[in-house]
Design an enzyme around this catalytic site. Sequence first.
Site, PDB file in Angstrom:
ATOM      1  N   ARG A   1      16.099 -26.283 -62.461  1.00 12.92           N
ATOM      2  CA  ARG A   1      14.693 -26.300 -63.235  1.00 12.92           C
ATOM      3  C   ARG A   1      14.549 -24.999 -63.824  1.00 12.92           C
ATOM      4  O   ARG A   1      15.094 -24.048 -63.755  1.00 12.92           O
ATOM      5  CB  ARG A   1      13.418 -26.593 -62.390  1.00 12.92           C
ATOM      6  CG  ARG A   1      13.301 -25.409 -61.253  1.00 12.92           C
ATOM      7  CD  ARG A   1      12.112 -26.361 -60.255  1.00 12.92           C
ATOM      8  NE  ARG A   1      11.891 -25.314 -59.133  1.00 12.92           N
ATOM      9  CZ  ARG A   1      11.026 -24.569 -59.026  1.00 12.92           C
ATOM     10  NH1 ARG A   1       9.984 -24.483 -59.984  1.00 12.92           N
ATOM     11  NH2 ARG A   1      11.077 -23.766 -57.813  1.00 12.92           N
TER      12      ARG A   1
ATOM     13  N   TYR B   1       7.329  -8.290 -55.844  1.00 16.04           N
ATOM     14  CA  TYR B   1       7.996  -8.731 -56.870  1.00 16.04           C
ATOM     15  C   TYR B   1       8.693  -7.814 -58.009  1.00 16.04           C
ATOM     16  O   TYR B   1       9.929  -7.922 -58.370  1.00 16.04           O
ATOM     17  CB  TYR B   1       7.265  -9.820 -57.893  1.00 16.04           C
ATOM     18  CG  TYR B   1       7.861 -10.583 -58.862  1.00 16.04           C
ATOM     19  CD1 TYR B   1       8.847 -11.534 -58.763  1.00 16.04           C
ATOM     20  CD2 TYR B   1       7.741 -10.361 -60.340  1.00 16.04           C
ATOM     21  CE1 TYR B   1       9.522 -12.111 -59.732  1.00 16.04           C
ATOM     22  CE2 TYR B   1       8.149 -11.031 -61.590  1.00 16.04           C
ATOM     23  CZ  TYR B   1       9.195 -12.109 -60.917  1.00 16.04           C
ATOM     24  OH  TYR B   1       9.741 -12.710 -62.100  1.00 16.04           O
TER      25      TYR B   1
ATOM     26  N   LYS C   1      12.550  -6.756 -58.763  1.00 22.93           N
ATOM     27  CA  LYS C   1      13.122  -6.813 -60.071  1.00 22.93           C
ATOM     28  C   LYS C   1      13.675  -5.571 -60.597  1.00 22.93           C
ATOM     29  O   LYS C   1      14.951  -5.893 -61.137  1.00 22.93           O
ATOM     30  CB  LYS C   1      12.384  -7.683 -61.050  1.00 22.93           C
ATOM     31  CG  LYS C   1      11.918  -9.141 -60.827  1.00 22.93           C
ATOM     32  CD  LYS C   1      12.954  -9.946 -60.849  1.00 22.93           C
ATOM     33  CE  LYS C   1      12.971 -11.340 -60.798  1.00 22.93           C
ATOM     34  NZ  LYS C   1      14.179 -12.088 -60.746  1.00 22.93           N
TER      35      LYS C   1
HETATM   36  P1  NAP Z   1      11.074 -21.101 -61.458  1.00 21.42           P
HETATM   37  O1  NAP Z   1      10.706 -22.356 -62.298  1.00 21.42           O
HETATM   38  O2  NAP Z   1       9.935 -21.107 -60.405  1.00 21.42           O
HETATM   39  O3  NAP Z   1      12.294 -21.643 -60.776  1.00 21.42           O
HETATM   40  C1  NAP Z   1      12.805 -20.642 -59.711  1.00 21.42           C
HETATM   41  C2  NAP Z   1      13.952 -21.103 -59.220  1.00 21.42           C
HETATM   42  O4  NAP Z   1      14.493 -20.355 -58.359  1.00 21.42           O
HETATM   43  C3  NAP Z   1      14.215 -22.390 -58.828  1.00 21.42           C
HETATM   44  O5  NAP Z   1      15.460 -23.114 -59.454  1.00 21.42           O
HETATM   45  C4  NAP Z   1      14.531 -22.444 -57.213  1.00 21.42           C
HETATM   46  O6  NAP Z   1      15.293 -23.392 -56.698  1.00 21.42           O
HETATM   47  C5  NAP Z   1      15.173 -21.066 -57.106  1.00 21.42           C
HETATM   48  N1  NAP Z   1      14.860 -20.490 -55.925  1.00 21.42           N
HETATM   49  C6  NAP Z   1      13.959 -19.834 -55.656  1.00 21.42           C
HETATM   50  N2  NAP Z   1      14.316 -19.298 -54.287  1.00 21.42           N
HETATM   51  C7  NAP Z   1      15.028 -19.487 -53.880  1.00 21.42           C
HETATM   52  C8  NAP Z   1      15.917 -19.473 -52.756  1.00 21.42           C
HETATM   53  N3  NAP Z   1      15.571 -18.595 -51.789  1.00 21.42           N
HETATM   54  N4  NAP Z   1      17.343 -19.793 -52.692  1.00 21.42           N
HETATM   55  C9  NAP Z   1      17.655 -20.701 -53.734  1.00 21.42           C
HETATM   56  N5  NAP Z   1      17.091 -20.916 -54.829  1.00 21.42           N
HETATM   57  C10 NAP Z   1      15.771 -20.271 -54.858  1.00 21.42           C
HETATM   58  O7  NAP Z   1      11.147 -20.057 -62.085  1.00 21.42           O
HETATM   59  P2  NAP Z   1      11.615 -19.579 -63.490  1.00 21.42           P
HETATM   60  O8  NAP Z   1      10.315 -19.247 -64.187  1.00 21.42           O
HETATM   61  O9  NAP Z   1      12.553 -20.537 -64.145  1.00 21.42           O
HETATM   62  O10 NAP Z   1      12.366 -18.158 -62.919  1.00 21.42           O
HETATM   63  C11 NAP Z   1      13.801 -18.036 -62.998  1.00 21.42           C
HETATM   64  C12 NAP Z   1      14.211 -16.546 -62.984  1.00 21.42           C
HETATM   65  O11 NAP Z   1      13.637 -15.972 -64.066  1.00 21.42           O
HETATM   66  C13 NAP Z   1      13.723 -15.883 -61.663  1.00 21.42           C
HETATM   67  O12 NAP Z   1      14.354 -14.972 -61.028  1.00 21.42           O
HETATM   68  C14 NAP Z   1      12.204 -15.220 -62.183  1.00 21.42           C
HETATM   69  O13 NAP Z   1      11.819 -14.014 -61.638  1.00 21.42           O
HETATM   70  C15 NAP Z   1      12.823 -14.752 -63.527  1.00 21.42           C
HETATM   71  N6  NAP Z   1      11.514 -14.574 -64.544  1.00 21.42           N
HETATM   72  C16 NAP Z   1      10.728 -15.576 -64.919  1.00 21.42           C
HETATM   73  C17 NAP Z   1       9.825 -15.221 -65.803  1.00 21.42           C
HETATM   74  C18 NAP Z   1       8.661 -16.219 -66.484  1.00 21.42           C
HETATM   75  O14 NAP Z   1       7.846 -15.915 -67.023  1.00 21.42           O
HETATM   76  N7  NAP Z   1       8.886 -17.570 -65.827  1.00 21.42           N
HETATM   77  C19 NAP Z   1       9.532 -13.920 -66.492  1.00 21.42           C
HETATM   78  C20 NAP Z   1      10.503 -13.077 -65.756  1.00 21.42           C
HETATM   79  C21 NAP Z   1      11.389 -13.351 -64.806  1.00 21.42           C
HETATM   80  P3  NAP Z   1      14.543 -24.952 -55.946  1.00 21.42           P
HETATM   81  O15 NAP Z   1      13.731 -25.367 -56.999  1.00 21.42           O
HETATM   82  O16 NAP Z   1      15.952 -25.557 -56.066  1.00 21.42           O
HETATM   83  O17 NAP Z   1      14.191 -24.266 -54.722  1.00 21.42           O
END
Ligand code: NAP
Length: 242
Positions: free
Chosen positions: A14, A150, A154
């Site tokens: 996702r 967090y 990062k």
């Molecule tokens: P998200 O929708 O919350 O998805 C998080 C993903 O990480 C999910 O696919 C989840 O897998 C996986 N995950 C979390 N903990 C895990 C673990 N212990 N083992 C295996 N899988 C794990 O987040 P997102 O917004 O797409 O973020 C993706 C990345 O981008 C993250 O590293 C986040 O910190 C970074 N990021 C996001 C933003 C933002 O604004 N959204 C900004 C900066 C950085 P399952 O669902 O299968 O459990």
Amino acid sequence: MSEKKVALVTGGGRGIGAACVKELAARGFRVGIHYRSSGEAAETLLAAIGDGFLLRADLGDIAQVDALVEGLKAETDRLDVLVNNAGVSIDTDMQRMRIEQFDEQRAAVRGAWYLTKRVLRQFMMRADSGRIVNISSVVGHTGNGGQIPYTMEKAALDALTRSLARELKGRSILVNSVAPGFIATEMTAQLPEAVQAGILAGVPLGRMGRPEEVAEVVGFLAESGSYITGSVIHVNGGLYGG
Ligand code: NAP
């Protein structure tokens, strides 16, 4: 060795991870979709991209990361691209944050470090070829109240990028970070509206980013950018320039 290039995206079921899976599949990669709990979404995504495979693991559990690498070995004899995307954001101020939450926050980055170590040895160092892309965050650079663990994790991921790029001196393996800003996924949807509005007020482009806008930069680093390593590429609508 099989002809088609292979990529693995952690947390590919996702959000930004799923967008990276689609981008890499569109570029002709066979894509491994790693997930922890989003099995159904990962299966639907696999059906949509056609050529790929699924691997489940909690990256916080090193034994499960080892099993993930075994699964990978069974699926493919090459791994050209690793996208360390999986991550959680456990948000609360320092005084309310419990040590168990701090440890949970650490788990994904610890898992990324260990998976990278295993994948390098198993595939990329043997082939003397590979691309590693770590998905970090703008807040690892700017800092952010209410997200101290967090932001620490990062920043650590970007340190991994810089140090590993140096450690791999003389090899044809490139390591970079993509640091997203405020991207519309479930992670940001959980933020209170007032917090979202406050963040948006500081974004020159005046809107949240789309997961695809992060994924296209990941796709570029997966195939192009042959003189870029140890770098952090910011994708944040102007929130922070690096
Ligand atoms: P998200 O929708 O919350 O998805 C998080 C993903 O990480 C999910 O696919 C989840 O897998 C996986 N995950 C979390 N903990 C895990 C673990 N212990 N083992 C295996 N899988 C794990 O987040 P997102 O917004 O797409 O973020 C993706 C990345 O981008 C993250 O590293 C986040 O910190 C970074 N990021 C996001 C933003 C933002 O604004 N959204 C900004 C900066 C950085 P399952 O669902 O299968 O459990």
